[in-house]
Scaffold this motif. Structure first.
Motif, short mmCIF file in Angstrom:
data_model
loop_
_atom_site.label_atom_id
_atom_site.label_comp_id
_atom_site.label_asym_id
_atom_site.label_seq_id
_atom_site.Cartn_x
_atom_site.Cartn_y
_atom_site.Cartn_z
N GLY A 389 0.75 -1.41 0.14
CA GLY A 389 0.02 -0.13 -0.07
C GLY A 389 0.91 1.41 -0.06
O GLY A 389 0.56 2.28 -0.01
N SER A 390 2.04 1.05 -0.22
CA SER A 390 3.00 2.27 -0.30
C SER A 390 3.55 2.80 -1.59
O SER A 390 3.57 1.72 -2.27
CB SER A 390 4.39 1.86 0.57
OG SER A 390 3.88 2.10 2.22
N ASP A 391 3.89 3.93 -1.66
CA ASP A 391 4.36 4.51 -3.10
C ASP A 391 5.59 5.13 -2.68
O ASP A 391 5.80 5.61 -1.71
CB ASP A 391 3.34 5.28 -3.47
CG ASP A 391 2.03 4.73 -3.82
OD1 ASP A 391 1.98 3.57 -4.78
OD2 ASP A 391 0.90 5.10 -3.59
N PRO A 392 6.24 5.19 -3.96
CA PRO A 392 7.75 5.80 -3.56
C PRO A 392 7.70 7.16 -2.91
O PRO A 392 7.11 7.98 -3.17
CB PRO A 392 8.25 5.84 -5.29
CG PRO A 392 7.40 4.94 -5.96
CD PRO A 392 6.34 4.96 -5.36
N PHE A 393 8.86 7.17 -2.18
CA PHE A 393 8.99 8.51 -1.33
C PHE A 393 10.68 9.01 -1.36
O PHE A 393 10.85 10.05 -0.86
CB PHE A 393 8.42 8.76 -0.25
CG PHE A 393 8.64 7.23 0.76
CD1 PHE A 393 9.86 7.56 1.52
CD2 PHE A 393 8.05 6.39 0.72
CE1 PHE A 393 10.30 6.37 2.21
CE2 PHE A 393 8.33 5.49 1.83
CZ PHE A 393 9.42 5.25 2.40
N MET A 394 11.44 7.94 -1.81
CA MET A 394 12.75 8.27 -1.92
C MET A 394 13.28 8.25 -3.18
O MET A 394 12.92 7.66 -4.06
CB MET A 394 13.44 7.08 -0.89
CG MET A 394 13.03 7.13 0.54
SD MET A 394 14.00 6.00 1.32
CE MET A 394 14.76 6.76 2.57
N LYS A 395 14.63 9.04 -3.30
CA LYS A 395 15.05 9.21 -4.51
C LYS A 395 15.51 7.67 -5.09
O LYS A 395 15.24 7.23 -6.38
CB LYS A 395 16.55 9.84 -4.42
CG LYS A 395 16.15 11.13 -4.11
CD LYS A 395 17.47 11.94 -3.84
CE LYS A 395 17.19 13.30 -3.46
NZ LYS A 395 18.48 14.03 -2.84
N LEU A 396 15.92 6.71 -4.39
CA LEU A 396 16.25 5.56 -4.72
C LEU A 396 15.04 4.66 -5.43
O LEU A 396 15.08 3.95 -6.43
CB LEU A 396 17.07 4.66 -3.54
CG LEU A 396 17.60 3.38 -3.90
CD1 LEU A 396 18.62 3.17 -5.09
CD2 LEU A 396 18.01 2.91 -2.43
N HIS A 397 13.91 5.19 -4.69
CA HIS A 397 12.59 4.24 -5.04
C HIS A 397 12.55 4.37 -6.64
O HIS A 397 12.02 3.45 -7.22
CB HIS A 397 11.38 4.40 -4.54
CG HIS A 397 11.61 4.45 -2.97
ND1 HIS A 397 10.69 5.06 -2.08
CD2 HIS A 397 12.43 3.54 -2.15
CE1 HIS A 397 11.08 4.78 -0.77
NE2 HIS A 397 12.02 3.73 -1.02
#
Lengths: 515, 301
Positions: A389-397
């Protein structure tokens, strides 16, 4: 970044070096730098470190299971965990009233809370959250972690008054989603070029969006296909879809003295265009909510949608037949001078914080757990997992598209997560998904995140909905909203609101959203 | 202590001890929250702002003059008049038709069970089902209208949103008056009807002069139950329209939920619930008074 096809490993190396450089320069205070050698290395590598402590937590019902399947890994690292029996849930709209009594309690029952940062300001101003900076300073590599978080999330949703109070768990962002098969259709291309004297391509400006929406609806309505859709009727989020338009016009919520700045010609133009575009949505567009927009998109009968990033993910899971006929791009913007200015709303999102009234040893353990849960070591995998249920939030993602095609190495299968096959079927789909996500987060615009957030949002949503359904004119809707906002400001106290809004202003200035 | 003394002690205190658990439960789940909400309704309370501060009648004044609340009250009366009204008429009609026209006990039982099924489904599920059925784009109802060459209806638009809620509510709750009236009709003495038939009364006269007057109290009970439910009407609003578009289907209880549970403005929400509660008590008392008058005039009471 994407043209270079940076791999995850390369990026890690890259960002690690950047983080180290940052630490060496000025990210931490002089004291922290002095004691940098004494900082605890992460992962701790001692399964007895926290003595097998099991943490209680609360999360919303729409989020999924990342804490549960990451927990065994963190337990092995440091002897702290969560379980199915230690989690409680709240409905999205009721988070505030469910969490507040516990935060005010002398003995909160939860060791950490997952919630939307729209309540961050409220919780901090109540003095109910534990500042996380002292904990971050204890561990090695936290600068790299902070540097990894996209600025739109870090500045608005993790920090308050310069201090860190939350760690990101889910990065929500609006994207322009579209169906390439319609944009690449030779006959439609020809017709569009003839009519508009330009090439048919994903729109960059809101007027181009209007033209494309009108064109597709007029050409395809007989087949039951419509140009656009977005969420219009939702008391908590409806306003945010309009605000994609107004924010890119350079309009903020208030001035520094808490006078609403939404009543002006730019806002009226944006609101009227919103209504015009809405005519090219499927029947019932006045009242489209979150569920309907997902259903319509998955039915394959809508060509474009401004929606959260996960629309394409849901569709890839539920409707594999159209999974690869989806692409995403920057949310349209306004041409200002010779540039097109874009703003994409970062609506909802999820962060984790620690109640201030916990005993110190539980705070220590809770911090380690949420920090590691948010950390790129794990989040890089679970943001690409259909059961997180999570979406990207870090540069690496954003540079790990291959993960979207692979099983999540953090887990196997169980009754709660019965499959583990990756989300997308083609690397190109995943690459486009992440590229669009990254481009939009770079211009991510925050939701209300100070005290009164729900009231501001509901006031705007209901007045805009009245405008869309013909009960108010555009200017009247804006004036009524401004009038109600003034009352909300007075209710919470002008000085209190000014102080809290200063946090928004600081972030907006940092990101260049404040003129 | 003597045996007599013990008896007196037992007689005096045991009854209190026996009712104590019930009293504690009642106090904690009913009396205390009610008193607390009355206290809150005279205070401004939002934990972000601080401790409760007394504001006198300000919350009541705010609620009464709030245009959204006023509109929601208008919507409530519309719902009571059409929604509850149609449920009652349909319920009574179906109950009497079932009794009078269906002669087979098995068929009657089967139909009764079928009619009762909607009432057994949770309201949120009913709302979700009707949300899909009435979906203007891909709903079954508009598909049928299209098939019949009739224009599509925007069921959740400004003009129809409240009516759509009422349709779903009628589908679910018509069976309540149906059950009550049907059981009442079954228990009416057959001898009265036999006498009427001997006197040559027509079916219409029997209905008007015997059946309905004798069922009046039950009809009143069914109506009061539905009235009370109407004041708590929140689940289908949340699922089907979220009070929209633009507040066109907001009802007072839904508004109180938004203000209390989402905004956490406990003072205003408490004032709102007291206004809703007192309003419903007044309406029901007026109705009971009216019923008593009717029954008295017919020498039934």
């Amino acid at each position: 970044m994407f043209n270079k096809k940076l791999t995850r490993r390369e990026f890690l190396k890259y960002s690690g070096a950047a983080g180290a450089a940052l630490a060496a320069s000025s990210a931490l205070g002089p004291v922290a730098r002095v004691f940098a050698k004494d900082r605890i290395k992460v992962p701790i590598g001692d399964p007895k470190h926290f003595g097998g402590m099991k943490l209680n937590y609360v999360q919303d019902t729409n989020w999924m299971h990342a804490p549960l399947f990451v927990s065994p890994h963190i337990e092995k690292e440091a002897g702290v965990s969560v379980g199915k029996d230690t989690v409680e849930y709240f409905k999205i709209g009721e988070g505030f009233s469910k969490i507040v009594p516990q935060l005010m309690s002398r003995k909160p029952k939860w060791d950490w809370i997952q919630y939307s940062p729209m309540f961050l300001g409220s919780f901090v101003s109540m003095g109910a959250l534990e500042p996380l900076d002292p904990y971050l300073e204890k561990y090695a590599g936290t600068e790299e972690y902070l540097d990894q978080v996209m600025p739109a999330y870090r500045e608005f949703y993790m920090k308050w008054d310069g201090k860190v109070y939350g760690v990101m768990l889910d990065g929500d962002i609006h994207l322009l989603h579209y169906r390439p098969s319609f944009f690449n259709d030779p006959e439609l291309k020809k017709k569009f070029e003839k009519r508009f004297k330009r090439e048919l391509k994903p729109p960059e400006t809101w007027y181009e969006y209007r033209d494309a929406a009108q064109f597709f609806t007029e050409e395809l309505k007989d087949k039951g296909i419509y140009g656009v859709e977005w969420v219009v009727n939702n008391p908590l989020f409806g306003w945010g879809f309009y605000y994609d338009m107004i924010a890119s016009k350079g309009v903020n919520y208030f001035d520094e003295n808490m006078n609403p700045t939404i009543v002006n010609d730019d806002a009226v133009e944006a609101l009227e265009l919103f209504k015009e575009i809405n005519q090219f949505a499927p029947p019932g567009h006045e009242t489209m909510g979150i569920d309907e927009t997902i259903t319509y998109w998955q039915s394959g009968r809508v060509v474009m949608a401004v929606w959260w990033i996960d629309l394409t993910e849901f569709t890839a899971q539920a409707k594999p037949e159209i999974a690869d006929d989806q692409a995403s791009a920057l949310v349209p913007g306004w041409k200002i001078g010779d540039k097109v200015v874009h703003r994409a709303m970062t609506l909802y999102n999820r962060i984790a914080s620690i109640p201030k009234n916990l005993p110190p040893e539980r705070k220590e353990a809770a911090f380690y757990f949420i920090y590691r849960l948010s950390h790129q070591d794990y989040s890089t995998y679970y943001v690409a997992d259909e059961y997180s249920g999570s979406d990207p939030f870090m540069k690496l993602h954003y540079v790990s598209p291959e993960q979207y095609l692979l099983p999540d190495p953090l887990r196997g299968t169980s009754d709660l997560w019965p499959t583990n096959n990756g989300i997308f079927h083609k690397l190109s789909t995943a690459e486009n998904h992440l590229k669009a996500g990254y481009e939009n987060v770079k211009v991510g615009y925050p939701q209300f995140n100070w005290s009164g957030a729900v009231e501001y949002a509901q006031s705007m949503s209901i007045n805009f909905s009245k405008f869309i359904s013909g009960q108010l004119k555009a200017k009247e809707a804006l004036e009524k909203t401004a009038e109600e906002w003034v009352k909300i400001v007075q209710k919470y106290g002008l000085e209190n609101q000014k102080k809290q809004y200063a946090n928004f202003v600081a972030g907006a200035k940092k990101l260049g959203y404040w003129k | 202590m003597s045996r007599k003394g013990e008896d007196i002690l037992v007689k005096r205190y045991v009854p209190f001890l026996l009712v104590l658990p019930a009293f504690i439960v009642l106090f904690s789940v009913t009396i205390f929250p009610t008193v607390w909400s009355l206290y809150m309704s005279f205070h401004q309370y939002n934990p972000i702002i601080g401790k409760p501060t007394p504001v006198g009648w300000q919350n009541f004044n705010y609620v009464i003059h709030w245009d959204r609340f006023q509109n929601s009250v208008v919507h409530l009366f519309y719902y009571l008049f059409f929604g509850v009204g149609i449920e009652m008429i349909l319920g009574i009609t179906i109950a009497l038709l079932l009794y009078e026209l269906i002669k087979s006990d098995k068929l009657r039982l089967l139909l009764l069970v079928l009619f009762i099924i909607p009432m057994m489904i949770p309201p949120s599920i009913v709302g979700t089902v009707w949300r899909f059925l009435l979906d203007p784009f891909s709903g079954v109802v508009n598909t049928i209208l299209h098939f019949l060459h009739l224009p599509a209806v925007d069921w959740f638009g400004r003009k129809m949103a409240l009516t759509s809620l009422i349709i779903a509510d009628i589908w679910e709750w018509t069976s309540l008056p149906l059950m009550i009236i049907y059981s009442g009709r079954v228990s009416l003495p057959q001898s009265v009807y036999e006498a009427a038939w001997v006197d040559g009364a027509s079916q219409w006269t029997i209905l008007r002069r015997i059946t309905l007057p004798m069922l009046k109290e039950l009809i009143a009970i069914a109506l009061i139950i539905r009235f009370m439910d109407a004041y708590k009407f929140i689940d289908k609003v949340t699922v089907m329209t979220q009070g929209g578009p633009g507040g066109a289907s907001e009802l007072p209880s839904y508004l109180a939920y938004l203000v209390g549970a989402q905004q956490f403005n406990m003072g205003v929400a408490s004032a709102m619930t007291w206004i809703i509660g007192l309003g419903s008590i007044v309406v029901i008392m007026l109705f009971v008074k009216f019923m008593k008058k009717v029954l008295k005039s017919q020498k039934i009471a």
